[in-house]
Design a protein around this motif. Structure first.
Motif, mmCIF file in Angstrom:
data_model
loop_
_atom_site.group_PDB
_atom_site.id
_atom_site.type_symbol
_atom_site.label_atom_id
_atom_site.label_comp_id
_atom_site.label_asym_id
_atom_site.label_seq_id
_atom_site.Cartn_x
_atom_site.Cartn_y
_atom_site.Cartn_z
ATOM 1 N N ASN A 9 0.829 -1.212 0.000
ATOM 2 C CA ASN A 9 0.000 0.000 0.000
ATOM 3 C C ASN A 9 0.862 1.259 0.000
ATOM 4 O O ASN A 9 0.486 2.284 -0.576
ATOM 5 C CB ASN A 9 -0.928 0.006 1.218
ATOM 6 N N ASP A 42 -1.043 4.395 -6.365
ATOM 7 C CA ASP A 42 -2.386 3.977 -6.774
ATOM 8 C C ASP A 42 -2.788 2.757 -5.953
ATOM 9 O O ASP A 42 -2.228 1.669 -6.111
ATOM 10 C CB ASP A 42 -2.384 3.635 -8.266
ATOM 11 N N GLN A 43 -3.769 2.920 -5.078
ATOM 12 C CA GLN A 43 -4.151 1.827 -4.182
ATOM 13 C C GLN A 43 -4.823 0.668 -4.916
ATOM 14 O O GLN A 43 -4.806 -0.472 -4.435
ATOM 15 C CB GLN A 43 -5.072 2.359 -3.081
ATOM 16 N N LYS A 44 -5.391 0.934 -6.096
ATOM 17 C CA LYS A 44 -5.964 -0.157 -6.892
ATOM 18 C C LYS A 44 -4.856 -1.067 -7.407
ATOM 19 O O LYS A 44 -4.998 -2.292 -7.435
ATOM 20 C CB LYS A 44 -6.773 0.407 -8.062
ATOM 21 N N ALA A 53 -4.140 -5.005 -6.445
ATOM 22 C CA ALA A 53 -4.025 -6.028 -7.488
ATOM 23 C C ALA A 53 -2.714 -6.798 -7.375
ATOM 24 O O ALA A 53 -2.688 -8.029 -7.512
ATOM 25 C CB ALA A 53 -4.131 -5.366 -8.864
#
Length: 919
Positions: free
Chosen positions: A451, A456-458, A462
């Motif tokens: 994290n 980008d947390q997406k 993933a």
């Protein structure tokens, strides 16, 4: 300190030592002595004691929350609802939350609840090692806890004329440590700069060191046992230690608290625990494998001291890296060693020597030091040239470090040393008070790293999901440096649309292949031939692996015809190193495994493959573990999935080399398949299976293992990673009939990795493993499989209880292949055996031999068992030895052998057959 405003319960005077009489009875009756000792505390003292130990009690109670909660409920301090809430957390496995909740409730309830809690600690101390350790400390140190908070956290006053230099020193260290530089291998932004406090991810550090010698590859050795240690031992025995506790003797190894208490009683009239807990002149050693975060942890310690968060009792902190000290090739004294790095101290150092208790020296990276410091060598104490007892004495750097750690130089100062496990044995004879080991990331800490790695947390989610689903990658990502490689290699697959169609790496070789691919993509145009540079790097990297060398200098680069360039800085991190006259540059691969991968990769680029077989054979014959990862990389690079991306920039891999590597792997697998009598033979066979796994060559696996019918690894410790590899290889072949995994230290997680292939084996031996009831659920699924071929199942001594018999009975009721079942040495009890009897009643049951040795069976169950088996048409042998069966059961068993026509023998004692059809 003044007392509380409310009246206190009767107790000893503040100046008295409530343990004086109790300590006299320690050896004869430690429980009654500590109970009396705690009883003598008044309410406020007990309140302070609980506050002082609170953090450690939270950890310690994780092993006994149920018992404490039950006693508090029994004595009406907890309501039924409060106990249920605590119990719910325990049942969900949230041990830390349950102990924290219990302590919060106790502190809210008041003094009587606290007394009951401490009383329960005394009762359960011997079953909960961490509690026992705390109670022993209190008993030996025994003093008025009202002094704890003040003295333990006391601030060392700095004379007014030294305040300016202390502030300058703190500001200098703050500026040096507040920034964290992270390599990205990208051309536009090779190094990203972050605030340390934003990027630093918490690591789990334990107040002990596991084995001090490693014969295996470091990354593998720790990855293999990491899950077991973190899940079981961390909860029961291993105690976490915060950085601000590093110099508390409460965490010291083999220390005599009583002796230290007596030795320092002159410094504190009350002889308080705090005075002992922070003993002047402590030395601490922090161990951790390459890339685990030792240097970053040191950076955080220095930063936290400079910003006033920890160690207020240290007036000055001096931090050195052994990598820097290597450049000093002449005699020097401590004074100049400090001034060389911190010149603003000038002539003030003489005053600092007068108060050594206020000084902390940090030495980072003992394993990188060019000189060997042998603490067992007494010549350092007798030979004048090695003696260093004064900061002005001129001597070797190694003598200064030795003398500081051994308290010969500036006795009273504190020293912190970090090292990889491979060099930790050097400190065996050193005066080390506190040993600690960085375990790395545990549980959610792994997710937290990703994290923070990705903005980008997406993308972070993933990448972590892919890692979590891949057992090999996930098990090894306890290591921050390895997580860094994962982030760099996997990130593009989830951020670049043009790469989504390509295969995401599944093996370690594929992962590192894409790591190097990204470097080549961003730096390949800087030089004419990346292939030529890698060929030159080959010898340096391979020699480094062979000689355990991880730090290289300009002389090494010149030796191998390399020149520093922007391309090389993408491969290796540049670090400034000090020598006696000017700054010089050292080179190191970001991680040892990257060095090993480069050494393996270059083997496929050389125009002459003639010596590849000799290299492989020599590497395989070296001491175990030295070339293990290198060989796996070589095997993996023979696969098109790993080679393909790299060939885009490096040109085609030499076909002859690839063929020879495949033939070598084939030769090793075939040669080892029938050589598993010794532990070495079994380990070698397992390693060859790792080669097959990395190569992902299905045809090769079927060719080499396709004719093997028996695989035995009994007595060899198998980890979840090993189980993944076994499952992969066996899954490609339908020929393995006999799988012997007795006493392999397999736990539920490992069995889960083996799950897909368990039903394929005719004989499955899993005895003396820690499978537990949860493991039986996995085995039950295999027994229910319509294609199940298991005929003989050995579960002797795997930790089963009656709780698992419902699942097992259900599976046995539908299984039609099993003929031999060994459930001996499990705690099934009468109720568990009764449930199993239901499956044995079924007419289609095929079980012929049943072992119920030492399962807790009594006379009350034998009638039920006899009744159930009377209709069974397949059972021929029934083994009931070492149960609580008396002559009272003989009639029932005799009727059983008459009514069950297939039954030939029932053995219920070690001395003979109780019932025999022909006897």
């Amino acid at each position: 300190m003044s007392g509380p405003p409310t009246p206190m319960a009767e107790g000893p005077n503040r100046g008295e030592d409530p343990t004086s009489s109790a300590r006299m009875r320690m050896d004869s009756d430690p429980n009654s002595a500590i109970a009396e000792f705690l009883t003598n505390y008044n309410d406020y003292q007990l309140f302070q004691l609980t506050k002082f130990y609170r953090d450690r009690l939270e950890q310690a109670m994780e092993g006994g929350v149920d018992g404490v909660s039950s006693l508090l409920t029994y004595e009406w301090h907890f309501s039924g609802q409060e106990q249920r809430k605590v119990t719910e957390l325990v049942e969900k496995g949230n041990w830390a939350d349950s102990s924290k909740l219990l302590l919060n409730l106790v502190m809210e309830k008041g003094s009587e609840a606290r007394r009951v809690m401490w009383k329960s600690f005394v009762n359960m101390r011997h079953g909960v090692p961490k509690l026992d350790k705390i109670l022993k400390e209190i008993q030996e140190l025994g003093s008025d806890p009202s002094d704890y908070m003040n003295i333990a956290r006391g601030i060392s006053e700095v004379p007014s004329h030294l305040e300016d230099v202390q502030q300058k020193h703190k500001e200098t260290l703050r500026v040096q440590t507040e920034i964290l530089r992270v390599n990205t291998i990208l051309m536009k932004e090779k190094v990203k700069i972050f605030q340390l406090v934003d990027r630093f991810a918490e690591l789990t550090v334990i107040s002990s060191v596991r084995d001090r010698t490693l014969v295996e590859h470091e990354l593998l050795a720790r990855g293999r046992d990491h899950e077991e240690w973190t899940k079981e031992h961390l909860r029961r025995e291993l105690e976490k230690i915060r950085t601000d506790q590093m110099f508390q003797s409460c965490f010291s190894r083999n220390h005599s608290l009583r002796k230290k208490r007596e030795g320092f009683s002159r410094q504190s009239e009350s002889g308080s625990l705090a005075a002992v807990c922070r003993v002047p002149g402590s030395s601490a050693a922090v161990s951790g494998v390459a890339g685990i975060g030792k240097t970053t942890l040191v950076q955080k310690i220095v930063y936290d001291w400079a910003t006033g968060k920890i160690y207020p009792h240290f007036q000055f902190v001096f931090s050195f890296k052994f990598r820097d000290l290597n450049a000093i090739n002449c005699r020097i004294n401590l004074r100049n060693l400090i001034l060389d790095q911190y010149p603003y101290f000038g002539n003030i150092l003489r005053e600092l020597w007068q108060n050594p208790e206020g000084l902390l020296f940090i030495f980072d990276g003992l394993d990188e030091f060019k000189d060997r410091i042998d603490f067992a060598d007494n010549r350092r104490n007798t030979q004048p040239q090695h003696r260093c007892t004064d900061p002005e004495d001129w001597c070797e750097v190694s003598d200064i470090v030795y003398s500081l750690i051994q308290h010969k130089l500036l006795p009273g100062c504190s020293v912190l040393v970090t090292s990889r496990p491979t060099a930790l044995h050097l400190l065996e004879k050193a005066e080390i008070s506190v040993w600690a080991e960085i375990l790395g990331f545990v549980g959610e800490e792994r997710k937290e790293y990703f994290n923070k790695f990705f903005e980008d947390q997406k993308v972070a989610a993933a990448v972590f999901k892919h890692v979590e689903e891949n057992e090999i990658l996930y098990t090894m990502c306890y290591n921050p440096s390895y997580c860094w490689i994962l982030g760099l290699a996997l990130g593009p697959f989830f951020t670049q649309t043009d790469r989504r169609h390509q295969r995401v790496p599944k093996t370690i070789t594929q992962l590192y292949s894409y790591y190097i691919y990204n470097i080549l993509k961003n730096h390949g145009r800087e030089i004419e031939s990346p292939r030529d540079v890698l060929l030159k790097l080959r010898e340096m990297a391979f020699t480094g692996v062979s000689e355990k060398k991880i730090v290289f200098r300009n002389g090494d680069l010149i030796k191998y015809n390399l020149q520093p360039s922007q391309f090389l800085s993408g491969f290796m991190m540049e670090l400034l190193e000090r020598d006696d006259s000017a700054q010089s540059v050292v080179y190191t691969f970001p991680h040892l495994t990257i060095q090993e991968f480069v050494a393996a990769l270059a083997q496929f680029l050389t125009p002459d493959p003639g010596d590849i077989l000799k290299i492989l054979r020599d590497a395989h014959n070296k001491e175990y573990g030295r070339f293990e990862i290198f060989l796996r990389f070589v095997a993996g690079l023979s696969s098109p999935h790993a080679a393909g991306p790299l060939e885009e920039f490096l040109g085609a891999f030499l076909h002859q080399t690839t063929c020879r590597v495949i033939n070598w792997v084939k030769e090793k697998v075939e040669g080892q398949s029938g050589n598993t009598e010794s532990e070495t033979g079994k380990r070698d066979l397992l390693n060859t299976f790792h080669y097959l796994f990395e190569s992902h060559n299905k045809a090769l696996a079927r060719l080499t293992v396709g004719s093997v019918e028996t695989l035995t690894f009994s007595g060899l410790t198998l980890t979840p990673i090993d189980c993944v590899v076994l499952s992969h290889v066996i899954g490609l072949c339908d020929t393995v009939k006999h799988l012997d995994l007795r006493n392999c230290n397999i736990q539920c997680e490992g069995l889960q990795r083996l799950g897909p292939i368990l039903h394929k084996c005719q004989v499955l031996r899993l005895s003396i493993n820690k499978l537990g009831d949860s493991g039986v659920k996995l085995l039950s699924a295999a027994l229910r499989n319509p294609d199940c071929k298991i005929q003989e199942l050995d579960l002797w001594g795997v930790g089963l209880t009656e709780a698992c018999t419902e699942d097992l009975t259900s599976a046995l009721s539908t299984n039609r292949s099993l003929t031999v079942l060994n459930l001996g040495n499990n705690k099934l009890g009468d109720s568990g055996v009764r449930q199993l009897s239901a499956a044995l009643k079924i007419s289609d049951c095929k079980i012929q031999k049943l072992w119920l040795f030492n399962v807790g069976l009594t006379d009350s169950c034998t009638e039920d068992l006899a009744s159930a088996l009377s209709t069974n048409c397949s059972l021929t042998f029934l083994y009931l030895e070492s149960n609580s069966i008396t002559d009272q059961s003989v009639p029932g068993l005799s009727r059983l052998i008459r009514s069950c026509r297939s039954l030939e023998r029932i053995q219920a004692s070690e001395t003979g057959n109780v019932c025999h059809r022909h006897g």
